[in-house]
Write an enzyme that holds these catalytic residues in place. Structure first.
Site, short mmCIF file in Angstrom:
data_model
loop_
_atom_site.label_atom_id
_atom_site.label_comp_id
_atom_site.label_asym_id
_atom_site.label_seq_id
_atom_site.Cartn_x
_atom_site.Cartn_y
_atom_site.Cartn_z
N GLU A 99 0.87 -1.37 -0.10
CA GLU A 99 -0.10 -0.09 0.06
C GLU A 99 0.92 1.40 -0.07
O GLU A 99 0.37 2.23 -0.66
CB GLU A 99 -0.94 0.09 1.24
CG GLU A 99 -1.91 -0.97 1.27
CD GLU A 99 -3.11 -0.59 0.04
OE1 GLU A 99 -2.96 0.56 -0.42
OE2 GLU A 99 -4.05 -1.57 -0.46
N SER A 379 -46.97 -26.29 -15.61
CA SER A 379 -48.22 -25.87 -16.14
C SER A 379 -48.65 -24.45 -15.62
O SER A 379 -49.84 -23.77 -16.11
CB SER A 379 -49.39 -27.07 -15.91
OG SER A 379 -49.27 -27.87 -16.86
#
Length: 815
Positions: A99, A379
């Protein structure tokens, strides 16, 4: 005059280019300096006021129900602060290497890194490398918004310098490690260590420290719980960076990179329970998709939702009751099977009232079957993709379709029970879930038109040929719910909601309003509405689905006097079972099946799913006054012949006449051409053989009489019936012809054979009245005496031709 012009030209020629360049350069530099100064001053003017308390831990987000009562807070107390001197040296070095390697040298800004990042960006032609220091990252998280603008960068730099003047390097590093987000709701290095590895930060080994140090850049992308491969690659980059800056040796890095990280943290084992978990998970996922994890988990949002705690509780009770499920067992992942999902929503607002995505809930944001699972609808898809579009184009519930064994292309479509009813109305086809009828109706309407209708109802998972020419849903199997991917329970519920809302589709929502930590409204949700169909279409489809509940495949979902419209759905291989239904007040969809689809024994849409549906809806509507579905203008009533769908003709038997509702303008204008009585097998409706146990006389439209011999009971065909209409010419009629009374298999009496004559009539000339001689009337046969004392009569158990059966469409293959 001439000398003057010569002197001017000579002056122009003597203009020094170097001097001009210097003047222009100075001018541009002044403009650039002025602009930069102005931008800096403008940025400083708008810069957030210096407030050290902002560096303290952030707020959780609170979620509220429809009555503004708090349900839960997202990741409250999921930050455990830790002092810098308690953090191991290997953790500090891992962060420094990846970092900000010159953290202890710069004063908040790393000019060397800025120049290096600029050159890297120029070389790559894009933003390829970041230049923010640890101090700048702390400023960005504590003071500023995440937007990437020059103004924000200037503010970030100024505030970073201020922090450096007020705090020591170790203090800044401590705030940074306690503040940054590591994913999975963990803020700070100590919480991250517990979430991912189930231990304090002081106990981390080298590879675990490197894994955590790699997360802050993109926590969601490198989260090892979600993507171990990406997380491991990022860990190895950190280790290589530590070698580069001589924090560890090459051998230490190689040993660490060779190890597989084991996740033993709270994510993998346990989590704090919270109320209404599946609904909260859905809210959380929705918020993160819009605002990002960082803002949701630490932004202090106030989220007002549509949750009805009473309905949600009933839904969770139904799903937790083992009596509502077939025999179950735990799979190799420790999940009980079969699973199920429930969605309840208000069709008139689109507000989601309840979501239950499974029978149990073991971890935060686990898979939500109610909102994310794509399953074959069977269905239950027929109203959406077959009868809805057919009615919209002008058909009616009393229109008829020929229910006979049908082949399209290379595929033969069959009914779930192997029975075929001949000419049948759309209403009965829906009530009894007749597959062949649905396929024929879709073919007549048009596959593309049918699927486009479904898409208007919010079904987003359909695959069209322009997207995938080789595998798509543009085929007749879609009529039976045989889809490429399937549908989500939430989307099917919203689609049914349009039928319950006068044809207006409302995109479902679970969030009403979102406020920031200061009470400012940042989102006020207004559900999107679309007119998907005519009001009359919605009403007629509702009426047809009421029949399914009244006497069809869905009688187990009945709520007594309260009107219910609904449709069952079960795939032919019994892998998915649905019940989707609604009352005037609420829509509810229930799905059941295995996560890894497999056969379920005796599980149909009308069994367990309908049972769960009935429990939830009866409890939710307890005390609510009963009201009917609202009939819109433009609905009329008419009587038609149920075999032709036309106005009754002279020869239409009374038992074939039905009164039904129509949209105005769709009542047929033509009359039925006539019927012919034919003796057929009671089960197959085909010409009987000597093996058929029951034979009945049925009336068929002229030209539609059966020609095939019964395939259900194979035997010798009976002699063909005499042509014409049987009439009774008994002298007692005085020469007037009457239709003869012919006894069926369970009847006796009737007109004696010697006075029965088959007579051919021209259209409209056949008699319509039956023989009225008392001695010729039909009476039921008495039960047979078996001669065994003490036995009781055994009722006839043969299933009548129109009896409802389980809603099981044939396996959907591509025709």
């Amino acid at each position: 005059m001439a000398n003057t012009q010569k002197s001017t030209r000579k002056s122009i020629r003597k203009l020094n280019p170097l001097r001009l360049a210097i003047v222009v350069g100075v001018f541009l530099c002044l403009i650039l300096i002025g602009s930069a100064t102005g931008l800096v001053l403008y940025s400083i003017k708008d810069m957030p006021a210096w407030n050290p308390t902002v560096l303290q831990p952030n707020l959780p987000s609170n979620i509220y129900d429809k009555d503004k009562n708090e349900i839960t807070s997202i990741y409250v107390e999921n930050r455990v602060p830790i002092q810098f001197d308690k953090i191991p040296d290997k953790v500090v070095k891992a962060f420094l290497s990846i970092e900000d390697i010159r953290f202890y040298e710069h004063k908040g800004l790393d000019l060397r890194r800025i120049v290096g990042a600029l050159l890297a960006d120029i070389k790559a032609g894009k933003a390829a490398q970041g230049a923010s220091t640890i101090t700048q990252q702390l400023v960005k998280r504590a003071f500023l918004s995440p937007e990437k603008t020059m103004k924000r960068k200037i503010q970030e730099a100024v505030l970073a310098v201020q922090i450096e003047r007020r705090f020591t390097k170790d203090q800044i590093f401590e705030m940074y490690l306690n503040q940054i987000y590591f994913g999975e709701g963990a803020y700070g290095i100590q919480s991250a260590s517990q979430v991912y590895f189930g231990q304090d930060v002081k106990d981390l080994n080298l590879e675990e420290a490197a894994m955590l140090a790699g997360l802050p850049k993109a926590p969601n992308n490198y989260d090892p719980f979600k993507d171990m491969e990406a997380g491991t690659k990022r860990r190895n980059i950190v280790l290589e960076s530590m070698v580069r800056y001589e924090f560890i040796t090459r051998a230490e890095a190689d040993a660490a990179e060779a190890k597989t990280v084991t996740l033993t943290g709270t994510k993998a084992k346990q989590y704090d329970t919270y109320k209404f978990p599946y609904f909260v998970d859905y809210i959380t996922d929705t918020l993160i998709a819009k605002y990002g994890e960082d803002k949701v988990y630490k932004g202090g949002l106030k989220v007002y939702t549509t949750l009805d705690p009473k309905i949600q509780t009933y839904a969770e009770q139904a799903m937790a009751n083992p009596k509502n499920f077939p025999q179950s067992k735990t799979d190799d992942k420790g999940v009980i099977q079969p699973q199920a999902a429930v969605v309840v929503l208000d069709p008139h607002t689109g507000y989601i009232k309840a979501v239950v995505g499974g029978r149990d809930h073991k971890q935060k944001r686990q898979f939500n079957r109610a909102t994310d699972a794509l399953r074959q609808p069977g269905s239950a898809f027929k109203p959406v993709a077959v009868y809805g579009p057919a009615i919209e184009r002008g058909q009616a519930p009393a229109d008829v379709v020929d229910d006979t064994l049908t082949k399209f292309g290379s595929y033969t479509y069959k009914n779930y029970d192997g029975k075929y009813r001949g000419m049948i109305t759309y209403r009965k086809a829906v009530a009894y879930s007749v597959n062949v009828a649905a396929v024929k109706v879709m073919k007549e309407t048009g596959i593309i038109k049918s699927l486009n209708f479904a898409k208007k109802l919010g079904i987003s998972s359909l695959v069209m040929s322009e997207t995938n020419p080789n595998r798509n849903d543009e085929n007749l199997s879609s009529a039976l719910g045989g889809l490429t991917w399937g549908v989500k329970p939430l989307e099917l519920a919203a689609a049914y909601g349009a039928f319950d809302n006068d044809g207006v589709y409302i995109q479902p929502t679970a969030i009403i309003k979102v406020e920031d930590r200061d009470g400012n409204i940042i989102d006020q949700v207004t559900p999107k509405k679309t007119i998907a169909m005519k009001k009359t279409t919605a009403y007629l489809i509702t009426s047809m689905m009421e029949s399914a509940v009244d006497y069809g495949t869905a009688t187990s979902a009945s709520l007594g006097s309260r009107p219910v419209a609904g449709k069952t759905g079960t795939t032919s291989d019994d892998k998915d079972a649905w019940f989707a239904g609604y009352t005037p007040e609420l829509v509810c969809v229930v799905w059941m099946g295995h996560d890894d689809p497999k056969h379920m024994n005796k599980v149909y849409g009308g069994s367990y799913p309908a049972k769960i549906w009935r429990y939830i809806m009866s409890k939710s509507l307890s005390g609510v006054p009963v009201k009917e579905f609202q009939k819109p203008d433009g609905i009329v009533l008419a009587t038609v012949c149920s075999k032709s769908g036309k106005l009754p003709g002279d020869t239409c038997p009374k038992e074939d006449l039905v009164s039904d509702v129509f949209a105005k303008g769709t009542v047929p204008s033509m009359h039925c051409e006539g019927h012919t009585p034919v003796e057929v097998c009671a089960e197959s409706s085909q010409l009987p053989t000597d093996k058929c146990p029951q034979r009945v006389t049925m009336f068929f439209l002229n030209g539609k009489e059966p020609t095939d011999t019964c395939k259900t009971h194979v035997g010798q065909p009976l002699p063909p019936p005499k042509p014409g209409t049987p009439v009774c010419n008994d002298p007692l009629h005085g020469g007037i012809l009457y239709l003869a009374l012919i006894p069926g298999p369970t009847e006796q009496g009737g007109c004696p054979p010697e006075v029965v004559q088959n007579k051919v009539f021209s259209e409209g000339q056949a008699p319509t009245a039956y023989c009225d001689i008392p001695e010729h009337q039909l009476t039921p046969k008495p039960p047979e005496d078996t001669g065994s004392p003490g036995t009781q009569d055994t009722p006839n158990t043969t299933t009548p031709v129109n009896s409802p059966g389980p809603d099981k469409p044939n396996k959907p293959n591509k025709p």
